[in-house]
Design an enzyme around this catalytic site. Sequence first.
Site, PDB file in Angstrom:
ATOM      1  N   GLY A  53       9.167   1.100   8.458  1.00 31.10           N
ATOM      2  CA  GLY A  53       8.117   2.342   8.778  1.00 31.10           C
ATOM      3  C   GLY A  53       8.109   2.595  10.458  1.00 31.10           C
ATOM      4  N   GLN A  54       7.736   3.695  10.637  1.00 33.82           N
ATOM      5  CA  GLN A  54       7.594   4.335  11.999  1.00 33.82           C
ATOM      6  C   GLN A  54       6.298   3.619  12.568  1.00 33.82           C
ATOM      7  OE1 GLN A  54       9.521   5.903  14.209  1.00 33.82           O
ATOM      8  NE2 GLN A  54       7.710   5.451  15.903  1.00 33.82           N
ATOM      9  N   HIS A  87       0.904  -1.148  -0.029  1.00 29.99           N
ATOM     10  CA  HIS A  87       0.070  -0.039  -0.101  1.00 29.99           C
ATOM     11  C   HIS A  87       0.853   1.386  -0.043  1.00 29.99           C
ATOM     12  CE1 HIS A  87       1.135   0.315   4.219  1.00 29.99           C
ATOM     13  NE2 HIS A  87       0.451  -0.904   4.427  1.00 29.99           N
ATOM     14  N   GLU A  88       0.191   2.229   0.053  1.00 30.33           N
ATOM     15  CA  GLU A  88       1.082   3.689  -0.116  1.00 30.33           C
ATOM     16  C   GLU A  88       2.013   3.682   1.130  1.00 30.33           C
ATOM     17  OE1 GLU A  88       1.662   6.296  -2.253  1.00 30.33           O
ATOM     18  OE2 GLU A  88       0.740   5.128  -3.658  1.00 30.33           O
ATOM     19  N   SER A 138      -2.265  -0.125   6.620  1.00 29.66           N
ATOM     20  CA  SER A 138      -2.069  -1.382   7.033  1.00 29.66           C
ATOM     21  C   SER A 138      -2.532  -2.677   6.208  1.00 29.66           C
ATOM     22  CB  SER A 138      -2.504  -1.794   8.531  1.00 29.66           C
ATOM     23  OG  SER A 138      -2.222  -2.918   8.827  1.00 29.66           O
ATOM     24  N   SER A 139      -1.689  -3.474   5.696  1.00 27.74           N
ATOM     25  CA  SER A 139      -2.285  -4.729   4.758  1.00 27.74           C
ATOM     26  C   SER A 139      -3.292  -5.105   5.592  1.00 27.74           C
ATOM     27  CB  SER A 139      -1.076  -5.703   4.629  1.00 27.74           C
ATOM     28  OG  SER A 139      -0.019  -5.013   4.251  1.00 27.74           O
ATOM     29  N   HIS A 174       4.261   1.337   2.219  1.00 30.85           N
ATOM     30  CA  HIS A 174       5.227   0.664   1.881  1.00 30.85           C
ATOM     31  C   HIS A 174       5.958   1.588   0.590  1.00 30.85           C
ATOM     32  CE1 HIS A 174       2.442  -3.029   3.038  1.00 30.85           C
ATOM     33  NE2 HIS A 174       3.529  -3.004   3.601  1.00 30.85           N
TER      34      HIS A 174
HETATM   35  P1  AMP Z   1       4.700  -5.165   6.418  1.00 28.75           P
HETATM   36  O1  AMP Z   1       4.663  -5.332   4.922  1.00 28.75           O
HETATM   37  O2  AMP Z   1       3.559  -4.918   7.117  1.00 28.75           O
HETATM   38  O3  AMP Z   1       5.693  -6.266   7.254  1.00 28.75           O
HETATM   39  O4  AMP Z   1       5.500  -3.869   6.525  1.00 28.75           O
HETATM   40  C1  AMP Z   1       6.525  -3.461   5.616  1.00 28.75           C
HETATM   41  C2  AMP Z   1       7.291  -2.498   6.287  1.00 28.75           C
HETATM   42  O5  AMP Z   1       6.345  -1.043   5.912  1.00 28.75           O
HETATM   43  C3  AMP Z   1       7.712  -2.043   7.327  1.00 28.75           C
HETATM   44  O6  AMP Z   1       8.814  -1.403   7.845  1.00 28.75           O
HETATM   45  C4  AMP Z   1       6.448  -1.155   8.204  1.00 28.75           C
HETATM   46  O7  AMP Z   1       6.629  -0.627   9.235  1.00 28.75           O
HETATM   47  C5  AMP Z   1       6.182  -0.335   6.875  1.00 28.75           C
HETATM   48  N1  AMP Z   1       4.802   0.257   6.782  1.00 28.75           N
HETATM   49  C6  AMP Z   1       3.615  -0.544   7.189  1.00 28.75           C
HETATM   50  N2  AMP Z   1       2.678   0.283   7.291  1.00 28.75           N
HETATM   51  C7  AMP Z   1       3.047   1.533   6.910  1.00 28.75           C
HETATM   52  C8  AMP Z   1       2.601   2.846   7.059  1.00 28.75           C
HETATM   53  N3  AMP Z   1       1.148   2.935   7.188  1.00 28.75           N
HETATM   54  N4  AMP Z   1       3.483   3.781   6.811  1.00 28.75           N
HETATM   55  C9  AMP Z   1       4.501   3.871   6.671  1.00 28.75           C
HETATM   56  N5  AMP Z   1       5.287   2.472   6.939  1.00 28.75           N
HETATM   57  C10 AMP Z   1       4.391   1.368   6.684  1.00 28.75           C
END
Ligand code: AMP
Length: 280
Positions: free
Chosen positions: A147-148, A34-35, A185-186, A37
Amino acid sequence: MQIIRSVQEMQALAEDLRAKGQLIGLVPTMGALHEGHLSLVRLAAERADAVVVTIFVNPTQFAPNEDFNKYPREFDEDVAKAEAAGADYVFAPTNEEIYPKGYSTFITEEHVAKPLEGFTRPTHFRGVTTVVAKLFNICRPDLAVFGQKDAQQVAVIKKMVADLNFAVDVVVGPTLREPDGLALSSRNRYLSNTQRQEALAISRALNKARDMVAAGERRNDRLVAEATHILAEQRRIRVIYVSLVDRDTMEPVREAEPGRSVLAIAAWVDEVRLIDNIVL
Ligand code: AMP
């Protein structure tokens, strides 16, 4: 854009890029991009010559009762989005590539990973640190972007990088949100419309704490109590934790210190587990 499936091929490519003097930027993800990522991919593209996005739904960071099997997988869309955001390579290994039969080595960070997420998901960060360390060794990045949104993950990875002397610069991108405040969030796709409406209380609670700090409030109990109250007004929300912590150690602090303290929330919205946080 090149798609790489094998560890060996990725290692050879990384070696090649390094030999050419290219700075490698890594963006580890579990796909369903998503945006949020994509903002990290753009950040990596600004700072590195070659951007590697990894797409790997890492089984070791899910507990047996969690959503590993139903976690969204949409590879072709992800590749197109990653490319449009500036990725040069997508590394998407199979489970067997990363954890071949007989795999038995794990990395545990034993302090920052303990509270909050670590308390309710005790095997989660062991899976995260293990896979991230492996991705560092396979992709040989100069910088890696996280991501924070996952504040504790950032703190745990920074600690691992320091403790194990990884020569990787950890770059942190801000949390991207929907216009109404919901953090991207996914897992948001699991929410019904009513659940999504109630989930907005999470960002409202964080914003309330931010406003209170802006107005001079520093006390842990006041900030936590007010945020919890906002969550408790929602019928479908069950609070897992609302915690005012130091952004590096993840330990509770008595008083908010602007720029250093994080208010972290985890909550169930019915059966969907969401996390969010704000740096106060
Ligand atoms: P994931 O695929 O959920 O493991 O996330 C991959 C990366 O994307 C991680 O570093 C997350 O912290 C980051 N991330 C997920 N959601 C967001 C968001 N809304 N804004 C910024 N970074 C994000």
